[in-house]
Design a protein around this motif. Structure first.
Motif, PDB file in Angstrom:
ATOM      1  N   LYS A 183      52.176  34.034  47.601  1.00 17.65           N
ATOM      2  CA  LYS A 183      53.278  34.182  46.742  1.00 17.65           C
ATOM      3  C   LYS A 183      53.031  35.230  46.003  1.00 17.65           C
ATOM      4  CE  LYS A 183      54.278  29.340  47.079  1.00 17.65           C
ATOM      5  NZ  LYS A 183      54.157  28.899  48.167  1.00 17.65           N
ATOM      6  N   ILE A 184      51.928  35.751  45.456  1.00 16.33           N
ATOM      7  CA  ILE A 184      51.666  36.692  44.399  1.00 16.33           C
ATOM      8  C   ILE A 184      51.879  37.958  45.282  1.00 16.33           C
ATOM      9  CG2 ILE A 184      49.284  37.383  44.640  1.00 16.33           C
ATOM     10  CD1 ILE A 184      50.875  36.409  41.385  1.00 16.33           C
ATOM     11  N   ASP A 185      51.713  38.094  46.567  1.00 15.56           N
ATOM     12  CA  ASP A 185      51.874  39.480  47.292  1.00 15.56           C
ATOM     13  C   ASP A 185      53.309  39.506  47.388  1.00 15.56           C
ATOM     14  OD1 ASP A 185      49.508  40.227  47.730  1.00 15.56           O
ATOM     15  OD2 ASP A 185      49.018  39.189  49.633  1.00 15.56           O
ATOM     16  N   LEU A 186      54.083  38.539  47.605  1.00 21.82           N
ATOM     17  CA  LEU A 186      55.808  38.317  47.775  1.00 21.82           C
ATOM     18  C   LEU A 186      56.145  38.883  46.315  1.00 21.82           C
ATOM     19  CD1 LEU A 186      58.051  37.518  49.389  1.00 21.82           C
ATOM     20  CD2 LEU A 186      58.041  35.383  48.274  1.00 21.82           C
ATOM     21  N   PHE A 187      55.862  38.623  45.517  1.00 17.06           N
ATOM     22  CA  PHE A 187      56.047  38.953  43.958  1.00 17.06           C
ATOM     23  C   PHE A 187      55.656  40.233  43.642  1.00 17.06           C
ATOM     24  CE2 PHE A 187      55.282  39.544  39.442  1.00 17.06           C
ATOM     25  CZ  PHE A 187      56.476  39.441  38.975  1.00 17.06           C
ATOM     26  N   LEU A 188      54.524  40.780  44.038  1.00 15.24           N
ATOM     27  CA  LEU A 188      54.439  42.035  43.697  1.00 15.24           C
ATOM     28  C   LEU A 188      54.759  43.235  44.651  1.00 15.24           C
ATOM     29  CD1 LEU A 188      50.356  41.763  43.101  1.00 15.24           C
ATOM     30  CD2 LEU A 188      52.211  42.646  41.489  1.00 15.24           C
ATOM     31  N   ASP A 189      55.568  42.878  45.788  1.00 13.82           N
ATOM     32  CA  ASP A 189      56.368  43.768  46.724  1.00 13.82           C
ATOM     33  C   ASP A 189      57.605  44.266  45.824  1.00 13.82           C
ATOM     34  OD1 ASP A 189      54.715  43.473  48.716  1.00 13.82           O
ATOM     35  OD2 ASP A 189      55.975  41.733  49.874  1.00 13.82           O
ATOM     36  N   ASN A 190      58.285  43.556  44.821  1.00 14.07           N
ATOM     37  CA  ASN A 190      59.220  44.025  44.011  1.00 14.07           C
ATOM     38  C   ASN A 190      58.812  44.196  42.715  1.00 14.07           C
ATOM     39  OD1 ASN A 190      61.121  43.376  46.280  1.00 14.07           O
ATOM     40  ND2 ASN A 190      60.774  41.374  46.064  1.00 14.07           N
ATOM     41  N   SER A 191      57.650  43.787  42.386  1.00 17.25           N
ATOM     42  CA  SER A 191      57.133  44.052  40.749  1.00 17.25           C
ATOM     43  C   SER A 191      55.714  44.618  40.901  1.00 17.25           C
ATOM     44  CB  SER A 191      57.278  42.864  40.091  1.00 17.25           C
ATOM     45  OG  SER A 191      58.578  42.232  40.128  1.00 17.25           O
ATOM     46  N   LYS A 192      55.581  45.997  41.318  1.00 10.94           N
ATOM     47  CA  LYS A 192      54.173  46.353  41.589  1.00 10.94           C
ATOM     48  C   LYS A 192      53.390  46.678  40.288  1.00 10.94           C
ATOM     49  CE  LYS A 192      55.672  48.591  45.656  1.00 10.94           C
ATOM     50  NZ  LYS A 192      54.816  47.650  46.574  1.00 10.94           N
ATOM     51  N   GLU A 193      54.000  47.028  39.081  1.00  9.22           N
ATOM     52  CA  GLU A 193      53.385  47.175  38.001  1.00  9.22           C
ATOM     53  C   GLU A 193      53.119  45.912  37.010  1.00  9.22           C
ATOM     54  OE1 GLU A 193      52.273  50.225  37.501  1.00  9.22           O
ATOM     55  OE2 GLU A 193      52.990  50.617  39.491  1.00  9.22           O
ATOM     56  N   ALA A 197      50.330  39.638  37.300  1.00  9.18           N
ATOM     57  CA  ALA A 197      50.339  39.207  38.539  1.00  9.18           C
ATOM     58  C   ALA A 197      49.099  39.880  39.153  1.00  9.18           C
ATOM     59  CB  ALA A 197      51.344  39.532  39.242  1.00  9.18           C
ATOM     60  N   THR A 198      48.882  41.249  39.005  1.00  9.34           N
ATOM     61  CA  THR A 198      47.917  41.841  39.466  1.00  9.34           C
ATOM     62  C   THR A 198      46.361  41.431  39.118  1.00  9.34           C
ATOM     63  OG1 THR A 198      48.966  43.952  39.281  1.00  9.34           O
ATOM     64  CG2 THR A 198      46.795  44.216  39.576  1.00  9.34           C
ATOM     65  N   LEU A 199      46.291  40.762  37.841  1.00  8.31           N
ATOM     66  CA  LEU A 199      45.126  40.303  37.498  1.00  8.31           C
ATOM     67  C   LEU A 199      44.936  38.843  38.192  1.00  8.31           C
ATOM     68  CD1 LEU A 199      45.058  40.877  33.705  1.00  8.31           C
ATOM     69  CD2 LEU A 199      43.870  42.023  35.324  1.00  8.31           C
ATOM     70  N   LEU A 200      45.909  38.243  38.341  1.00  8.73           N
ATOM     71  CA  LEU A 200      45.752  36.877  39.330  1.00  8.73           C
ATOM     72  C   LEU A 200      45.612  37.166  40.670  1.00  8.73           C
ATOM     73  CD1 LEU A 200      46.346  33.882  39.514  1.00  8.73           C
ATOM     74  CD2 LEU A 200      48.666  34.286  40.119  1.00  8.73           C
ATOM     75  N   LYS A 201      45.918  38.092  41.060  1.00 10.00           N
ATOM     76  CA  LYS A 201      45.740  38.466  42.454  1.00 10.00           C
ATOM     77  C   LYS A 201      44.133  38.897  42.745  1.00 10.00           C
ATOM     78  CE  LYS A 201      46.935  41.706  46.248  1.00 10.00           C
ATOM     79  NZ  LYS A 201      47.662  42.694  46.884  1.00 10.00           N
ATOM     80  N   ARG A 219      40.013  48.301  39.389  1.00 10.32           N
ATOM     81  CA  ARG A 219      39.552  49.455  38.973  1.00 10.32           C
ATOM     82  C   ARG A 219      41.015  50.286  38.947  1.00 10.32           C
ATOM     83  NH1 ARG A 219      35.354  53.053  42.286  1.00 10.32           N
ATOM     84  NH2 ARG A 219      36.657  52.410  43.980  1.00 10.32           N
ATOM     85  N   LYS A 220      41.605  50.269  39.688  1.00 11.96           N
ATOM     86  CA  LYS A 220      42.965  51.153  39.757  1.00 11.96           C
ATOM     87  C   LYS A 220      43.967  50.547  38.798  1.00 11.96           C
ATOM     88  CE  LYS A 220      46.929  51.652  42.990  1.00 11.96           C
ATOM     89  NZ  LYS A 220      47.688  51.093  44.249  1.00 11.96           N
ATOM     90  N   THR A 221      43.825  49.506  38.420  1.00  8.48           N
ATOM     91  CA  THR A 221      44.610  48.723  37.275  1.00  8.48           C
ATOM     92  C   THR A 221      44.380  49.481  36.012  1.00  8.48           C
ATOM     93  OG1 THR A 221      44.941  46.738  38.508  1.00  8.48           O
ATOM     94  CG2 THR A 221      45.896  47.068  36.288  1.00  8.48           C
ATOM     95  N   ALA A 222      42.971  49.368  35.840  1.00  5.30           N
ATOM     96  CA  ALA A 222      42.356  50.086  34.551  1.00  5.30           C
ATOM     97  C   ALA A 222      42.521  51.498  34.236  1.00  5.30           C
ATOM     98  CB  ALA A 222      40.701  49.778  34.335  1.00  5.30           C
ATOM     99  N   ARG A 223      42.826  52.305  35.517  1.00  2.00           N
ATOM    100  CA  ARG A 223      42.947  53.621  35.625  1.00  2.00           C
ATOM    101  C   ARG A 223      44.479  53.777  34.771  1.00  2.00           C
ATOM    102  NH1 ARG A 223      42.110  55.164  40.818  1.00  2.00           N
ATOM    103  NH2 ARG A 223      39.812  54.850  40.574  1.00  2.00           N
ATOM    104  N   SER A 224      45.480  52.968  35.454  1.00  2.00           N
ATOM    105  CA  SER A 224      46.634  53.128  34.943  1.00  2.00           C
ATOM    106  C   SER A 224      47.022  52.519  33.567  1.00  2.00           C
ATOM    107  CB  SER A 224      47.725  52.770  36.001  1.00  2.00           C
ATOM    108  OG  SER A 224      47.383  50.985  36.113  1.00  2.00           O
ATOM    109  N   HIS A 225      46.049  51.802  33.055  1.00  2.00           N
ATOM    110  CA  HIS A 225      46.496  51.355  31.664  1.00  2.00           C
ATOM    111  C   HIS A 225      45.431  51.569  30.659  1.00  2.00           C
ATOM    112  CE1 HIS A 225      48.711  48.584  34.106  1.00  2.00           C
ATOM    113  NE2 HIS A 225      49.512  48.095  33.165  1.00  2.00           N
ATOM    114  N   ARG A 226      44.635  52.670  30.855  1.00  2.00           N
ATOM    115  CA  ARG A 226      43.391  53.128  30.058  1.00  2.00           C
ATOM    116  C   ARG A 226      43.812  53.180  28.687  1.00  2.00           C
ATOM    117  NH1 ARG A 226      44.134  57.464  33.803  1.00  2.00           N
ATOM    118  NH2 ARG A 226      44.812  59.329  32.758  1.00  2.00           N
ATOM    119  N   LYS A 227      45.092  53.777  28.277  1.00  2.00           N
ATOM    120  CA  LYS A 227      45.602  53.975  26.954  1.00  2.00           C
ATOM    121  C   LYS A 227      46.154  52.919  26.319  1.00  2.00           C
ATOM    122  CE  LYS A 227      44.149  58.263  27.087  1.00  2.00           C
ATOM    123  NZ  LYS A 227      43.038  58.755  25.990  1.00  2.00           N
ATOM    124  N   LYS A 228      46.335  51.466  26.909  1.00  2.00           N
ATOM    125  CA  LYS A 228      46.923  50.258  26.362  1.00  2.00           C
ATOM    126  C   LYS A 228      45.752  49.332  25.883  1.00  2.00           C
ATOM    127  CE  LYS A 228      50.769  51.170  29.351  1.00  2.00           C
ATOM    128  NZ  LYS A 228      51.750  50.509  30.266  1.00  2.00           N
TER     129      LYS A 228
END
Length: 928
Positions: A183-193, A197-201, A219-228
């Protein structure tokens, strides 16, 4: 500011809230964060909820604050923004747990559900109503009602993608991981960011044993949120949940860089540091979090836990008491207080406290685990088993379950319930396959049942996983292995064609280190059963140890045909590396990783190969991944530290080597390497300590020299000279003597004793005439000549140094300066060191004319220098003529001790110098 705050407090006490708010608006600037927080609080108290929401939102954009989150949650609840309000309150509770916030969450949840339900009774309810109530139920962990409302919402809007995320959370909470991931993969197909959901996955992947995939995603997620800040904090907390403690520490560090006053980051980092047994730093982080965030029962309880871990019982007890004063029902503090009672041997009191806690808050597995441990210590194994069973029921993740299974298995073992113990160990190893302790005790349990083959297999697997501790495991299993050899020997006598019996006896011999006997048994196994893959692996291992790489490679290749395994692939890669073949070895290790993705040792080995080939980024990734898979992997820390050293990142290298030594202290080479890093970082005390610890494991030339150079930098140059002089006799090779003499020459030079420095450098160049080494020695001699005002000799000596090694940059630069081709020489040529005169022993007897046998006392260089000990003070190094001079001046008495460079111990002057022989029985009169 203090005057303003007192004025506001006075008005609030009088109930003049409107006046207080007006004064605040007039007095507070936008840059004054404290004043702005006061204003936000007063807006809330004056029921100006939209303004309070707007101001809190504005302030939170520049840094997280648990109080602002709580206040914004209250404001939004009053505005009817229920889910948003609860999100704020839950985040506030997550980053800074407080009883008052938890009560506020429960109150707001109840109000929200009542409010939404009342509206739905009037108009029947729409998609938004059902969906928002479902999310609120989910926040309150009421999964049945949340699922029911999601069904109703989906019936009204079947194509709503956002429902999939919350259904995934429900399935995850119920333990249905496969359905949750779908179900989380189904959701992330349309809401990748979507971060949540990413943390749950990531958590799902970690819980299903796919930690490597989870770490890559984080690691990929941290790279895209490193200023938040808020995102980094959530990612770090997710890492803590999946036990990637070092990755969590890194993300908490990044959060603190963004906001140095983030109490939540200090709290989170403190928890991670506590898990990896960095107790001192953990205590500092908890104290900082308390300082920034205010009094908090949970924080004080964690601080007490960290203090208790470092055996500071008194301070820990005080911290637990503070926590209980703030919040009497704080279960962590009560449990901590029970631990203090246990450590003080007051087990009855500890049992009473824990029993009371169990009745009120038995949902925490830690309480059951502690009670089980108490019963275990009292040898009440039946009660211990019951408590460990309850702990297992309340575990939150695979690691906790594996740990509790291991403890229950140990209790079963002690209670002589061997089949039950083996069953628990089996289950624990499925959840935590590379836990050596579980393997060892399962082996012991198997031996108790007479399952000798399984017992030896487990004990040998423990050695394979942790070769550095092989002596410990061999000692533990020696009796088991001997019994196994007798058993399989009798089986073989009855049936000489039993291949398995030969193999199992070979494993027992291998465990005991009887390699010749093991070889014969494995060879016989393959004669009877040519396709026995395990025997092929073991024979290959024996050939690999003997550096017979081609034979080893052949056996490992045969094993891959008979019984493919990650171990066979790894060992075949090792055989290829011995043959100098790197690329195919890398491919084998890659295939081994595909076979066993969570085996941290495989990533270490591949990282070493990447480092060997110069692929430093790939090597760094592999070492970091290995650490995440096993947070106490000392090998991964060691290799990553060495990699940082290659890249010139000295503080990072020192940190990693420290972690490696923290988990496995008996690494003398690593101690020396860390000492050398401390020398470069000018941490001379730490360097001295490291070299001394390294020398405790044996004589290492670099450690002797390193300690000498550290002492010099601590302004203990004379002690350094004595130290290196005494070190010479410990080595046999001329090359080693040359290294010591060159180091001693550098110390003589730094002390301004140029003649002695030049003499040592000259002798070193004779003992080791290799161009690079001799060039260094000539450079030292040139410096000595220059300081002696002999410019011509300095130039000639520099030319010799340059001729021997054209790449000697310092010699070349100095020559260019002499030839007026450069404006400046190397720095050390500009300021000659001040001469530090050596001390001499004071007069302790009458001057005497000394006669001596020159042949007996003289020794060829570099063994020709002497040391003198007067009481506890040592002097030297000095030549023989100075020894005789001191003796004739009355500075050496019959009670003095002498040491010549080639001696292994001190000798009394009475035995060395004949003039003192007749006086050795006389005591030197005490000075009046």
């Amino acid at each position: 500011m203090q005057k303003f705050l007192k004025s506001i407090a006075r008005k609030v006490r009088k109930g003049e809230l409107s006046l207080a708010l007006t004064e605040t608006k007039q007095s507070v600037s936008e840059q004054d964060r404290v004043g702005q927080k006061v204003q936000c609080y007063l807006l809330l108290k004056n029921q100006k909820y939209p303004e309070a929401d707007a101001l809190a939102t504005k302030m939170l954009s520049s840094g997280l604050d648990h109080e602002l989150l709580c206040w914004r949650g209250i404001a939004r609840a009053e505005l009817g923004l229920w889910f948003s309000a609860l999100e704020d309150l839950c985040l506030s509770q997550e980053i800074f747990p407080k009883r008052s916030t938890k009560k506020r969450i429960d109150h707001t949840t109840r109000r929200a559900c009542e409010n939404i339900s009342e509206g739905m009774q009037l108009d029947g309810g729409n998609f938004k109503d059902y969906f928002e109530r479902a999310k609120i139920y989910l926040l309150n962990h009421d999964y049945s009602r949340a699922s029911r409302d999601l069904d109703s919402a989906e019936a009204l809007k079947p194509d709503a993608n956002e429902i999939a995320r919350f259904r995934a959370e429900i399935e995850y909470a119920r333990g249905n991981l496969a359905e949750s991931l779908e179900k989380i993969d189904l959701f992330l197909d349309n809401s990748k960011e979507d971060l949540e959901a990413t943390l749950l996955k990531a958590r799902i992947k970690a819980d299903t044993g796919r930690l490597r995939a989870a770490l890559g995603l984080l690691r990929k997620t941290a790279r895209s949120h490193r200023k938040k800040e808020s995102s980094l904090l959530k990612i770090a907390n997710c890492r803590v949940a999946i036990r990637d403690f070092h990755g969590a520490i890194r993300d908490f560090d990044s959060t603190i860089e963004l906001n140095e006053n983030c109490s939540a980051a200090y709290f989170g980092r403190g928890r991670a540091l506590l898990e990896i047994r960095q107790y001192d730093q953990s205590v500092k982080d908890f104290e900082k979090a308390i300082q920034l965030g205010g009094s908090n029962a949970t924080l004080h309880a964690h601080l007490g836990e960290a203090l208790l871990s470092k055996a500071a019982q008194k301070e820990a007890s005080a911290s637990f008491k503070k926590a209980l004063k703030i919040e009497p029902d704080c279960w962590q503090a009560r449990l901590g207080y029970a631990r203090v009672r246990q450590m003080r041997n007051k087990r009855t009191e500890a049992l009473q406290v824990a029993q009371g806690l169990l009745e009120k808050q038995g949902e925490h597995h830690e309480v059951h685990l502690f009670l089980g441990s108490l019963h275990f210590d009292e040898k009440d194994f039946v009660s211990a088993i019951d408590r460990f069973t309850d702990a297992i029921k309340n575990c939150r993740n695979r690691f906790e379950t594996a740990s509790c299974l291991y403890r229950r298995g140990s209790a079963h073992l002690e209670n002589e319930q061997i089949p039950e113990a083996i069953d628990d160990f089996d289950k624990a190893l499925k959840l935590r396959p590379f836990h050596v302790g579980t393997l060892v005790w399962r082996g012991y349990a198997n031996a108790k049942q007479g399952r000798w083959a399984n017992a030896i297999s487990d004990l040998q697997a423990a050695i394979d996983m942790n070769p550095m501790a092989s002596e410990q495991y061999q000692k533990l299993g020696e009796f088991i292995a001997q019994q196994a050899i007798r058993h399989f020997g009798s089986v073989i006598r009855e049936n000489k064609s039993d291949a398995e019996a030969y193999f199992n006896r070979g494993m027992a011999n291998l465990f005991l280190g009887n390699q010749d006997k093991a070889y014969l048994d494995f060879e016989k196994t393959l004669q009877l059963a040519p396709r026995n893959g395990e025997a092929q692996v073991r024979l290959g291992t024996l050939f690999l140890k003997d550096n017979q790489s081609k034979k080893a490679y052949s056996f490992f290749s045969d094993a891959m045909k008979s019984k493919p395994s990650a171990q066979a692939l790894l060992l075949r890669a090792e055989a290829m590396l011995q043959l100098g073949v790197i690329q195919p070895a890398l491919l084998d290790i890659r295939d081994a990783i595909r076979t066993s993705r969570n085996n941290d040792r495989l990533y270490v080995r591949r990282g070493e190969l990447h480092a060997l080939r110069g692929n430093l980024e790939k090597a760094l990734d592999d070492f970091t991944l290995s650490i995440a898979l096993n947070f106490d992997n000392y090998q991964a820390f060691r290799e990553r530290g060495r990699l940082f050293l290659r890249r010139g990142l000295l503080p990072e290298a020192a940190d990693d080597l420290t972690m490696s030594l923290h988990f496995f202290p008996k690494q003398p080479d690593l101690l020396r390497e860390r000492g050398e890093i401390h020398l470069k970082l000018e941490h001379y005390e730490q360097a001295t300590e490291d070299f001394e610890l390294a020398l405790g494991y044996g004589h290492c030339l670099k450690s002797y020299i390193g300690r000498g150079m550290a002492l010099l930098n601590l302004e203990r140059g004379q002690e350094a000279l004595i130290w290196l002089t005494k070190a010479v006799h410990r080595f046999d090779s001329k090359a080693a003597w040359a290294e010591i003499l060159r180091a001693r020459a550098e110390i003589f030079l730094a002390l301004g004793r140029f003649e002695r420095a030049s003499a040592d450098a000259r002798m070193a160049s004779k003992l080791n005439s290799t161009p690079e080494f001799a060039s260094d020695c000539y450079y030292l001699r040139a410096l000595c000549s220059f300081y002696h005002k002999d410019r011509d000799h300095a130039i000639k000596t520099l030319e010799k140094a340059n001729n021997l090694d054209e790449n000697h940059e310092m010699a070349e630069l100095a020559l260019d300066w002499f030839r007026e081709m450069a404006d400046q020489p190397p720095t050390q040529w500009l300021s000659p060191p001040t001469k530090v005169r050596p001390t001499r022993p004071s007069v302790c007897g009458n001057p005497e004319k000394i006669e001596f046998d020159q042949k007996t006392l003289e020794a060829p260089a570099p063994m020709d220098l002497w040391l003198v000990k007067q009481e506890d003070e040592e002097f030297g190094p000095i030549p023989l003529k100075t020894v005789i001079s001191w003796a004739s001046e009355g500075r050496i008495s019959a009670e003095s001790m002498l040491f010549r460079t080639d001696w292994g111990k001190w000798r009394s002057a009475a035995k060395v110098l004949p003039q003192f022989a007749n006086k050795s029985h006389q005591k030197t009169p005490k000075a009046k």
